[in-house]
Design a protein around this motif. Structure first.
Motif, short mmCIF file in Angstrom:
data_model
loop_
_atom_site.label_atom_id
_atom_site.label_comp_id
_atom_site.label_asym_id
_atom_site.label_seq_id
_atom_site.Cartn_x
_atom_site.Cartn_y
_atom_site.Cartn_z
N ALA A 61 60.00 48.22 55.34
CA ALA A 61 59.24 49.30 55.97
C ALA A 61 59.93 49.76 57.25
N SER A 62 60.36 48.79 58.08
CA SER A 62 60.99 49.12 59.35
C SER A 62 62.37 49.73 59.12
N LYS A 63 63.14 49.19 58.17
CA LYS A 63 64.48 49.70 57.92
C LYS A 63 64.44 51.12 57.38
N SER A 64 63.53 51.40 56.45
CA SER A 64 63.47 52.73 55.87
C SER A 64 63.03 53.77 56.90
N ALA A 65 62.00 53.43 57.68
CA ALA A 65 61.53 54.35 58.73
C ALA A 65 62.60 54.51 59.80
N GLY A 66 63.26 53.39 60.16
CA GLY A 66 64.33 53.45 61.15
C GLY A 66 65.47 54.32 60.70
N GLY A 67 65.80 54.30 59.42
CA GLY A 67 66.86 55.14 58.88
C GLY A 67 66.53 56.61 59.01
N ILE A 68 65.27 56.96 58.76
CA ILE A 68 64.84 58.36 58.89
C ILE A 68 64.94 58.81 60.35
N ILE A 69 64.52 57.94 61.28
CA ILE A 69 64.63 58.26 62.71
C ILE A 69 66.09 58.41 63.12
N VAL B 72 70.89 64.52 64.20
CA VAL B 72 70.71 65.98 64.24
C VAL B 72 70.48 66.44 65.69
N ILE B 73 69.63 65.72 66.43
CA ILE B 73 69.36 66.07 67.83
C ILE B 73 70.64 65.98 68.66
N SER B 74 71.41 64.89 68.47
CA SER B 74 72.64 64.69 69.24
C SER B 74 73.65 65.80 68.96
N LEU B 75 73.83 66.15 67.68
CA LEU B 75 74.75 67.22 67.32
C LEU B 75 74.29 68.56 67.89
N ASP C 72 76.08 50.80 56.54
CA ASP C 72 74.94 50.93 57.44
C ASP C 72 73.67 50.57 56.68
N ILE C 73 73.14 49.39 56.97
CA ILE C 73 72.00 48.87 56.20
C ILE C 73 70.75 49.74 56.38
N ALA C 74 70.54 50.28 57.59
CA ALA C 74 69.33 51.07 57.83
C ALA C 74 69.32 52.34 57.00
N PHE C 75 70.44 53.09 57.02
CA PHE C 75 70.52 54.32 56.22
C PHE C 75 70.44 54.03 54.73
N ALA C 76 71.19 53.02 54.28
CA ALA C 76 71.24 52.71 52.85
C ALA C 76 69.86 52.31 52.33
N ILE C 77 69.16 51.44 53.07
CA ILE C 77 67.83 51.00 52.63
C ILE C 77 66.82 52.13 52.74
N ALA C 78 66.98 53.00 53.75
CA ALA C 78 66.07 54.15 53.87
C ALA C 78 66.12 55.01 52.62
N LEU C 79 67.33 55.31 52.13
CA LEU C 79 67.47 56.13 50.93
C LEU C 79 67.00 55.38 49.69
N LEU C 80 67.32 54.08 49.62
CA LEU C 80 66.89 53.29 48.46
C LEU C 80 65.36 53.20 48.41
N SER C 81 64.73 53.10 49.58
CA SER C 81 63.27 53.02 49.63
C SER C 81 62.61 54.33 49.19
N LEU C 82 63.30 55.46 49.42
CA LEU C 82 62.76 56.75 48.98
C LEU C 82 62.69 56.85 47.46
N LEU C 83 63.48 56.03 46.76
CA LEU C 83 63.46 56.03 45.30
C LEU C 83 62.26 55.25 44.74
N GLY C 84 61.60 54.46 45.61
CA GLY C 84 60.40 53.73 45.20
C GLY C 84 60.65 52.82 44.02
N ILE D 256 66.90 51.01 69.84
CA ILE D 256 68.32 50.75 70.14
C ILE D 256 69.25 51.54 69.21
N MET D 257 69.02 51.50 67.91
CA MET D 257 69.90 52.23 66.99
C MET D 257 69.77 53.75 67.15
N PRO D 258 68.55 54.30 67.34
CA PRO D 258 68.47 55.73 67.64
C PRO D 258 69.19 56.12 68.93
#
Length: 389
Positions: free
Chosen positions: A14-22, A28-31, A136-148, A266-268
């Motif tokens: 739950a934390s990794k997937s939400a963290g990946g979205i953040i 996007v904000i930084s760019l 990057d575990i946070a991004f990878a798990i975030a996308l994998l979690s979206l697949l349910g 920290i990661m954001p």
């Protein structure tokens, strides 16, 4: 114990997937800031000196260095805690459990590094061979979690274990190959502190504060030794006590305490500080340079090839077994998803090159490749699910 582990597993995802979205939002904000009238002001803020001196201890560094050497040490502390927990009671606790993700991770590190080296041998950018090794575990798990439920839970566990071994490999690469001139006096001080922490562990001292305060001193010594300071986080984590029993250990308490601050703060902050890239048309040409092709093909092609081939070797030799309910096409899709480098890749890119132009070009290629790997890996795994149905 089973319920505790199950809840921890759910919290972790739950934390990794939400963290990946953040993380994506922060990129996007930084760019956006970097390519707006506020870009120069933001860069100036990152270079502001922060801190002071306490006696002979000098702690004045730029805001950016505090983020990359200070906050990221906490990130590596959490990574170290995850590695130790997996080794003691998780997916890496037995040779049979660990074999498949370990083999896959080795392939997923070696092949990308080899591809980069082939493109950049005897060039000014050759030192960046470690950039495409990381996932990057946070991004990878975030996308994998979206697949349910479109992917079996066993594949999520496999990706997590693979990424943790991958992180361990990246940590060793940083410590051995991306450290500056070694100052042995500070290294001896750090070694003495590490021995003291191991002694505390042996004496069964369970209060976390007795590990964290010496850990801070070790961070300072390692920072001045020439080895990258974030390694102190991992070394501290490996000394904190844990047990495979039902009782919640100090390691599990600290891991639970750090998970949300690391993923949601920290990661954001790292993403905000390190992806402020001023975009211009010439950057797209940089993708087709030796460095650009080494990173792109290393992450997008080398990762899935290395993971797939070494997984096949592990299964066919009987050393490992396929994740329950999965098929080889899903291992390939997962391998592409593992090509999302981002956090660790950017971190290694900054250690690889002192030239800001190389750093910026590397960051841009990492961003482009991570987006490509994430999109293609996600679509392939979704397509495989439709074919199965």
């Amino acid at each position: 114990m089973k319920n505790i582990n199950l809840n921890s597993f759910k919290d972790f995802f739950a934390s990794k997937s939400a963290g990946g979205i953040i993380l994506i939002i922060c990129v996007v904000i930084s760019l956006t800031i970097a390519n707006s009238p506020f870009g120069d002001s933001f860069s100036s803020i990152l270079q502001l000196p922060l801190g002071g001196s306490i006696g002979n201890i000098h702690l004045e560094y730029s805001v950016l260095m505090w983020i990359n050497d200070g906050l990221m040490a906490i990130f590596f502390l959490l990574v170290g805690l995850e590695i130790k927990r997996e080794l003691v009671e998780g997916e890496l606790a037995s040779p049979k459990q660990a074999a498949l993700p370990v083999f896959a991770a080795i392939g997923g590190m070696f092949v990308p590094a080899l591809i980069f080296a082939l493109f950049n041998n005897n060039t000014p950018t050759a030192n960046g061979w470690g950039i495409p090794m990381a996932t990057d575990i946070a991004f990878a798990i975030a996308l994998l979690s979206l697949l349910g439920n479109k992917v079996p839970t066993s594949l999520k566990v496999f990706l997590t274990a693979l990424a943790i071994v991958d992180d361990l490999g990246a940590i060793l690469v940083i410590a051995i190959f991306y450290s500056s001139e070694i100052h042995f006096t500070y290294l001896l001080y750090a070694g003495a502190i590490l021995i003291f922490l191991i002694l505390l562990n042996r004496l069964n001292v369970k209060s976390i504060i007795f590990y964290l305060i010496p850990g801070l001193l070790m961070w300072y010594c390692i920072h001045h030794s020439g080895i990258h300071a974030t390694i102190a986080g991992v070394l501290t984590a490996l000394t904190i006590p844990t047990t495979p029993g039902s009782e919640t250990s100090p390691l599990e308490k600290l891991e639970h305490f750090l998970t949300k601050p690391v993923n949601f703060l920290i990661m954001p902050v790292f993403a905000l500080a390190n992806t402020n890239i001023v975009l211009h048309s010439e950057m797209f040409g940089g993708i087709f340079t030796n460095m650009g092709m080494g990173i792109l093909l290393g992450l997008f092609l080398g990762k899935p090839v290395g993971i797939f081939v070494m997984s096949w070797v592990a299964v066919k030799t009987g050393l490992g077994s396929m994740p329950e309910g999965s098929r080889w096409s899903q291992i390939w899709g997962l391998g592409i998803l593992a090509g999302i480098g981002f956090t660790m890749s950017i971190f290694i890119a900054m250690l690889s090159y002192s030239d800001p132009a190389y750093q910026t070009d590397a960051k841009f290629v990492i961003l482009v490749t991570s987006v490509l790997a994430g999109a293609v890996g996600f679509l392939i795994l979704k397509w495989i699910y439709k074919l199965k149905r």
